[in-house]
Design an enzyme around this catalytic site. Structure first.
Site, PDB file in Angstrom:
ATOM      1  N   GLU A   1     -29.451  22.479  47.431  1.00  0.00           N
ATOM      2  CA  GLU A   1     -30.678  23.030  48.025  1.00  0.00           C
ATOM      3  C   GLU A   1     -30.306  24.061  49.086  1.00  0.00           C
ATOM      4  O   GLU A   1     -29.407  23.834  49.899  1.00  0.00           O
ATOM      5  CB  GLU A   1     -31.507  21.899  48.652  1.00  0.00           C
TER       6      GLU A   1
ATOM      7  N   THR B   1     -37.510  36.253  32.355  1.00  0.00           N
ATOM      8  CA  THR B   1     -36.805  35.085  31.858  1.00  0.00           C
ATOM      9  C   THR B   1     -35.388  35.551  31.543  1.00  0.00           C
ATOM     10  O   THR B   1     -35.118  36.753  31.483  1.00  0.00           O
ATOM     11  CB  THR B   1     -37.414  34.541  30.552  1.00  0.00           C
TER      12      THR B   1
ATOM     13  N   ASP C   1     -43.514  42.017  34.948  1.00  0.00           N
ATOM     14  CA  ASP C   1     -42.983  40.798  34.337  1.00  0.00           C
ATOM     15  C   ASP C   1     -42.330  41.235  33.031  1.00  0.00           C
ATOM     16  O   ASP C   1     -43.005  41.487  32.039  1.00  0.00           O
ATOM     17  CB  ASP C   1     -44.125  39.814  34.102  1.00  0.00           C
TER      18      ASP C   1
ATOM     19  N   LYS D   1     -34.906  35.258  26.569  1.00  0.00           N
ATOM     20  CA  LYS D   1     -35.542  35.998  25.478  1.00  0.00           C
ATOM     21  C   LYS D   1     -34.596  37.118  25.018  1.00  0.00           C
ATOM     22  O   LYS D   1     -33.522  36.818  24.530  1.00  0.00           O
ATOM     23  CB  LYS D   1     -36.925  36.462  25.911  1.00  0.00           C
TER      24      LYS D   1
ATOM     25  N   TYR E   1     -25.829  18.999  43.924  1.00  0.00           N
ATOM     26  CA  TYR E   1     -27.029  19.342  44.692  1.00  0.00           C
ATOM     27  C   TYR E   1     -26.724  20.502  45.614  1.00  0.00           C
ATOM     28  O   TYR E   1     -25.719  20.478  46.326  1.00  0.00           O
ATOM     29  CB  TYR E   1     -27.524  18.139  45.515  1.00  0.00           C
TER      30      TYR E   1
ATOM     31  N   ARG F   1     -32.032  29.207  29.198  1.00  0.00           N
ATOM     32  CA  ARG F   1     -33.466  29.111  29.495  1.00  0.00           C
ATOM     33  C   ARG F   1     -33.655  29.108  31.017  1.00  0.00           C
ATOM     34  O   ARG F   1     -33.164  28.210  31.698  1.00  0.00           O
ATOM     35  CB  ARG F   1     -34.009  27.820  28.876  1.00  0.00           C
TER      36      ARG F   1
HETATM   37  C1  LIG Z   1     -42.192  34.028  28.226  1.00  0.00           C
HETATM   38  C2  LIG Z   1     -42.965  34.678  29.297  1.00  0.00           C
HETATM   39  C3  LIG Z   1     -43.053  34.113  30.573  1.00  0.00           C
HETATM   40  C4  LIG Z   1     -42.661  32.709  30.928  1.00  0.00           C
HETATM   41  O1  LIG Z   1     -41.529  32.173  30.586  1.00  0.00           O
HETATM   42  P1  LIG Z   1     -41.254  30.598  30.636  1.00  0.00           P
HETATM   43  O2  LIG Z   1     -39.800  30.556  30.903  1.00  0.00           O
HETATM   44  O3  LIG Z   1     -41.684  30.068  29.315  1.00  0.00           O
HETATM   45  O4  LIG Z   1     -42.046  30.011  31.758  1.00  0.00           O
HETATM   46  C5  LIG Z   1     -43.669  34.834  31.576  1.00  0.00           C
HETATM   47  N1  LIG Z   1     -44.197  36.028  31.327  1.00  0.00           N
HETATM   48  C6  LIG Z   1     -44.170  36.593  30.112  1.00  0.00           C
HETATM   49  C7  LIG Z   1     -44.779  37.939  29.929  1.00  0.00           C
HETATM   50  C8  LIG Z   1     -43.564  35.939  29.052  1.00  0.00           C
HETATM   51  O5  LIG Z   1     -43.566  36.488  27.837  1.00  0.00           O
END
Ligand SMILES: *Cc1c(COP(=O)(O)O)cnc(C)c1O
Length: 426
Positions: free
Chosen positions: A64, A234, A208, A237, A62, A243
């Site tokens: 926090e 993220t 994003d 990807k 933990y 993840r």
């Molecule tokens: C995949 C994605 C997310 C979110 O990712 P998660 O980890 O699934 O919550 C946010 N924005 C865009 C543009 C994405 O393609």
């Protein structure tokens, strides 16, 4: 002290013995990943080193708070782990501040909205119907419920973002924040142009880069960092890490953003995943990774060209990045049917709405294909050409058992030639 050995506790036994059910299912998923051609544009194969970090005892702790400001004792090692992750994230992207605690990309977006906005504030983002993300203002998502979203989209004719349209929407709605980023946009994003629009209407700008972070790190997509107040991503990807999510901001907003993540939105951080993120950032700074990102883009171009040569139509007529969108509108084929046919021949992909789609999201007129996972696995242009030929045939031949089995055998031959997770323990 007795010589009788202590009865073995389940605490020390391997998964295989403690829980054969879950062990068997993990093995089954491993062989699914090994056998199939993975073209889901948001997926990747994380290195064994990242799996090890995620499967470590760091999950027990933990922590926090933040390094040197925790609510628990015993955080001296964890502090170092998180500090390394933060420093590497900043160095990789040239950012002033990184928060590596968000549990996902959506959570990272939540944290930026929480910091930059008041409830109900106006935000401008790309519509989900044209490739945006649900955390960019879908009415049933927290973002659409908590803030007032307006949207821009792509041109019907070109399939491209039109900055005049973005500017017109921005002037009309006067957003406090403009979001640039997408889940299904096959072209380069012009962050500098978005900055000009944001400046024109006095908005903050958030990128994003959940999908393209690996390409940005690899230098094959322009970086949003010089132009944006906030950047989220993220790590699973194109970055090919664990993840999870990360958010970045300027040093002047660091304290506010950190407060939004904790205690604003999350409790204890997932330090085993943060260790995985640290490993991912280290690997993403290597020449090997950069070469993979270049190949990812090249592979997508080859896939696009072969599919078009096979008679398929692509949104925007091609791709600049790691993904492409096949457009079946006006034909008998649907996204759902295409996904099912490809599943049958050992190719994994997802149906996806295309801009101005007339079919519902459960059916769709599109198929999204991406090259990150198979490029990680070792596929090059030659393999991509064969993948494209299999796809075209799967979508056009008489779908008899014999025909589909023949195509499945060709898929299996490709994956067999590029072993994945050889000798993995679980
Ligand atoms: C995949 C994605 C997310 C979110 O990712 P998660 O980890 O699934 O919550 C946010 N924005 C865009 C543009 C994405 O393609």
């Amino acid at each position: 002290m007795s010589d009788v050995p202590r009865a073995a506790s389940y605490a020390d036994l391997p998964l295989e013995q403690v829980d054969p059910t879950i062990y068997r299912l993990i093995r089954k998923e491993l062989s699914r990943q090994q056998q199939n051609i993975e073209l889901i544009a948001s997926e990747n194969f994380t290195p064994v080193a990242v799996l090890q970090a995620m499967g470590s005892v760091l999950t027990n702790k933990y922590a926090e708070g933040y390094p040197r400001a925790r609510y628990y004792g015993g955080c001296e090692v964890i502090d170092e782990v998180e500090q390394v992750a933060m420093e590497r994230a900043k160095a990789l992207f040239g950012a002033e501040h990184a928060n590596v605690q968000p549990h996902s990309g959506t959570a990272a977006n939540h944290a930026v909205y929480w910091t930059a906005l008041q409830p109900g504030d106006r935000v401008l983002s790309m519509t989900l119907a044209h490739g945006g993300h649900l955390s960019h203002g879908l009415p049933v998502n927290f973002s659409g419920r908590g803030y007032t979203f307006f949207h821009y989209g792509v041109d019907r004719e070109t399939g491209l973002l039109n900055m005049d349209e973005v500017f017109a929407q921005a002037r009309k709605h006067r957003p406090r924040l403009i979001v640039v980023g997408a889940s299904a946009y096959p072209r380069t994003l012009d962050f500098a142009a978005f900055r000009r629009v944001a400046d024109e209407v006095g908005a903050q700008l958030m990128a994003d880069i959940a999908h393209i972070a690996g390409l940005v790190a690899g230098g094959v997509h322009p970086s949003p960092f010089p132009h944006c107040d906030w950047v989220t991503t993220t790590t699973h990807k194109t970055l090919a890490g664990p993840r999870g999510g990360v958010c970045f901001c300027r040093a002047s907003s660091a304290a506010e953003l950190d407060k939004a993540v904790f205690p604003g939105l999350q409790g204890g951080p997932l330090e085993h995943v943060i260790a995985g993120k640290a490993v991912c950032f280290l690997l993403a700074s290597t020449e090997e990774f950069k070469a993979k990102q270049r190949l990812t883009v090249e592979n997508a171009k080859v896939l696009a060209e072969e599919l078009m040569a096979g008679g398929l139509k692509l949104v925007s007529g091609g791709t600049d990045n790691h993904l492409l969108l096949v457009d079946f509108s006006g034909t008998e084929m649907t996204g759902r049917r295409a996904q099912e046919l490809l599943d049958r021949v050992g190719i994994t992909a997802n149906k996806n709405v295309v801009p101005y789609d007339e079919r519902p999201p459960t059916i769709t007129s599109g198929l999204r294909l991406g090259t990150p996972a198979m490029t990680t696995r070792g596929f090059g242009p030659e393999e991509m050409r064969e993948v494209a030929r299999i796809i075209v045939e799967a979508l056009t031949v008489e779908p008899s058992e014999a025909n589909l089995n023949r195509l499945l055998a060709r898929s299996r031959a490709l994956t067999a030639a590029f072993p994945l997770y050889r000798g993995l323990g679980v």
